[in-house]
Structure formats: structure tokens, C-alpha cells
Design an enzyme around this catalytic site. Sequence first.
Site, PDB file in Angstrom:
ATOM      1  N   PRO A   1       0.817  -1.218   0.000  1.00  0.00           N
ATOM      2  CG  PRO A   1      -0.333  -1.268   2.029  1.00  0.00           C
ATOM      3  CD  PRO A   1       0.554  -2.072   1.156  1.00  0.00           C
TER       4      PRO A   1
ATOM      5  CD  GLU B   1       0.911  -5.898  10.752  1.00  0.00           C
ATOM      6  OE1 GLU B   1       0.896  -4.671  10.614  1.00  0.00           O
ATOM      7  OE2 GLU B   1      -0.107  -6.607  10.651  1.00  0.00           O
TER       8      GLU B   1
ATOM      9  NE  ARG C   1      -7.507  -4.426 -21.052  1.00  0.00           N
ATOM     10  CZ  ARG C   1      -8.538  -4.828 -21.786  1.00  0.00           C
ATOM     11  NH1 ARG C   1      -8.965  -6.062 -21.689  1.00  0.00           N
ATOM     12  NH2 ARG C   1      -9.137  -4.001 -22.608  1.00  0.00           N
TER      13      ARG C   1
ATOM     14  CG  ASP D   1      -9.724  -0.616 -23.422  1.00  0.00           C
ATOM     15  OD1 ASP D   1     -10.653  -0.833 -24.207  1.00  0.00           O
ATOM     16  OD2 ASP D   1      -8.925  -1.486 -23.025  1.00  0.00           O
TER      17      ASP D   1
HETATM   18  N1  ADE Z   1      -1.154  -4.892  -0.138  1.00  0.00           N
HETATM   19  C1  ADE Z   1      -2.080  -4.492   0.758  1.00  0.00           C
HETATM   20  N2  ADE Z   1      -2.809  -3.459   0.290  1.00  0.00           N
HETATM   21  C2  ADE Z   1      -2.323  -3.180  -0.962  1.00  0.00           C
HETATM   22  C3  ADE Z   1      -2.643  -2.203  -1.949  1.00  0.00           C
HETATM   23  N3  ADE Z   1      -3.613  -1.289  -1.764  1.00  0.00           N
HETATM   24  N4  ADE Z   1      -1.923  -2.214  -3.097  1.00  0.00           N
HETATM   25  C4  ADE Z   1      -0.906  -3.111  -3.280  1.00  0.00           C
HETATM   26  N5  ADE Z   1      -0.578  -4.050  -2.372  1.00  0.00           N
HETATM   27  C5  ADE Z   1      -1.272  -4.087  -1.223  1.00  0.00           C
END
Ligand code: ADE
Length: 433
Positions: A88, A115, A153, A168
Site C-alpha cells: 500500500p 505486517e 492487455r 479503452d
Molecule cells: N497490499 C495491501 N494493500 C495493498 C494495496 N492497496 N496495493 C498493493 N498491495 C497491497
Amino acid sequence: MKFDILTIFPEFFVTPFSFGIFNKARERKIVELNAHDIRDFTEDKHRTVDDAPYGGGGGMLMKPEPIGRAIEQIKLKGPKSLVILTTPGGELFSDETARELSGYDQLIIICGRYEGIDERVRELYVDREISIGDYVLSGGEHAAAVIVDSVSRFVPGFLGNALSPESDSFRESLLEHPQYTRPEDYMGSRIPEVLLSGNHQEIREWRRKESIKRTFLRRPELLDRARLTIDDISIVDDLKKTERPIFKAYIALVHYPVYNNRLTIITTAFTNLDVHDISRAGKTYGIEKFYLVQPNSEQQRLAERVLRHWTEGEGPALNKSRAEALEFVVIRDSLGDAVKDIESIEGIRPKLVVTDARPRNNMIGYRELRETMMSNSSDPYLLVFGTGWGLSEEIMENADYTLKPVSGYTGYNHLSVRSAAAIILDRLFSCTI
Ligand code: ADE
């Protein structure tokens, strides 16, 4: 293109890629997908892939050795190969990134779990960290699947000859126009007449217009990247008139109480340039009124004389737009008087937003304030700008919001109030951000 996924759940990747267009491309050897179990690269009898973090804290981390071993074994020597970590905290994945990644021969995607991952895997092996959105998934497998799907793609031959990724959504930074198929009438809703006309030019124009409209309404920030024609811009200009967001914003330029450079409270003098420039900026961005807060009667008379010069007599004939801007300037003795004035117009006290070059605790950012003002469109807001060395503490502490200072990367921060006002108005009220 070869996708090699490193995961503790290799079964995750079986079903999603075993049918449809991906499976066909796989059979045609356009793409190859291998999901590798990270546990197969452990060397202990329990096949351990995680461990507790140094320094304490909850949760477990992915150990570096199995991942390192896996990459060393899988990575193709020679061909263009890239190691990606899904997390994330990575760069936000986009269509453009997908296109770029399709230029590699091999993508090794590490699916983060627990984590997180030992930092040394990042340092030693990872080329790019990618997030698929601002939310947290329980693991990187979903993100890896998204990356595989959208990158493939763009791989030449993947979509076959009939389809092209160029048509697209996003390809031109525009969302796709609405599409219809039979029947012509579904539950009383008819398809747009132009689509039955057989006039291909008109159909093309209609589709372009709908595509621009959809982007303008749903994702205006994409328009910033779109290469538009003059005709497209006139479509956008029409949309601006009909789809203008509702907000009620006033501005005040305070000459008292403000600080001088020794931090003593003073009254500053009227500055012609500030009033001209801020009123023109205010008018451009849809501000309701511009209050000059000035208690000194000599200074008030001077300001009135300048304003009258442009708004009465020959002024408007010479420069109509200048008159329009200066007509919405009003002079008041105090900030309290400006607030009362707005309260009598709007029937509700405005929320006070103060600005300062100095940082304070708990300041609000531009995006958040913009969203707050636009979503509470019946609430009036008064943006307060200080002259001299800034607004007095008394004004600052009674505000509802303090905006973060405008800044560059230099540490030098001595904008004139008219420059700061223009930048702030643009950040809060510009058409596409
Ligand atoms: N792992 C956990 N959440 C994620 C996200 N939003 N994008 C990529 N990998 C992740």
C-alpha cells in the site's frame, strides 16, 4: 511476457487466469504465468517465511532469505526483467504504468503479507513498489492479479487483432462514452437518437462529447493530462457553465490587526497593487465579495478614491473588466464587521479560514478544505489574508481553519500577499486540479 509471482498462496492464481482472454493468450504462448510458493525456498523443516520485528511491536514480517533465494533462482539472466513489490506504500498503479511494464520480458511480483517485508529485500532486490489504491488489502495477491491482468492487455498479440487497448477508457486520459446495444427501448429508457442516425461523423462527435462530459463530472483531474482540441475545449467551457460546483466564499484583506517585522501590532497602508490583483483573482475564481479591512479613515478615503476611479466615471468605459473586479470590493473597519456583513447576506455566520506563512499545529490542507467547502455548499467561508508580517494571534486563534502555508522546496518563503492569495484561490477553486 513472463509473470512470476512470489506468494505464500500460489493457489490464489489458478482460477482467475484459467479462462477467457488470458487463458487463450496463455495457450498461444503470448503470456506465461507462474505462481511460486515462497515456502519452497525455505531451508528449515517448518518452512518458515515470517518472523517477529526487531525493536518489538505487533505482527510478523516476511523473512528476507526465502524471497531472496526465490528471486535469485527465477530471475532470467539477460532479458529485461523487473522485480515488483505490491504494497500500500508503493506508487499508485495506473494505465500508464501498465503500458510501461508491458515493455519488460519478465515481471517478478512479490506479494507482501503480514505486517510487511524485511527492508533489505527492498534494498537488494526490488525495482518498483506498487500500490493499486489507497486502501489496505490483507495481502498483495489481489494487487498482483490486477497488475498481471492490466499489463497483459498491452502485450502485443494479447487482445488479438480485432481489439485494441487504445480505445479503452484512460487511453487518452478520458473516460469512455456510454455504450448501448439492443433493445432500443429497455424499461422505457431509449438509446440516444444519434446512434440510430447512421451519420458516423455525428456519432463520433456525440461520443467525444459524452466522453469529455463523463470525465469532467467524475474525474476532472484526468482532463489536466488530456490533449484536447479547440472543439473539446469549447465542450469543457459549456460544461463549466452548467456544472459549476456550488460554494460560497468571501475573502478579506486585513490591514489591522497585523504584525510588523518586530511582531508589534500595527495598521498597514492601503496597497493599490494588492487590491487590484486580489480582486481580479477573486472575480476569476468565483468569490462573492472582497473585504478590505482597514480602520484608518484616511486610508479608507484613499482606497475609496482609487476604487471610484475604476468603478465610476470614465473608468468602466476604459476598462470594463477592471470595473467588474473592483465593484465587488467593500471597505470595512474590522474583520468583525465583514463577518456581520456576510451573516446578514447569508443568514449564517461564515466559517473563518486564516492563512499564514508560519506553520501552526493542526492546519488544514488545500484538498481537504476544497472538498469540505464544496460538499457543505450552503455554508459560507471567509478566507482571511493578512498584510504586513501576518495576522494577529487574536485573529488566528479564533479561526475555524488555518490553511497550511504555501511553500516551494527552497525554505525561502516571502510571497507578497497578492501572490499567496492567487495561489490559494487557485488551489481551492480552480476548475481542474
Ligand atoms: N497490499 C495491501 N494493500 C495493498 C494495496 N492497496 N496495493 C498493493 N498491495 C497491497
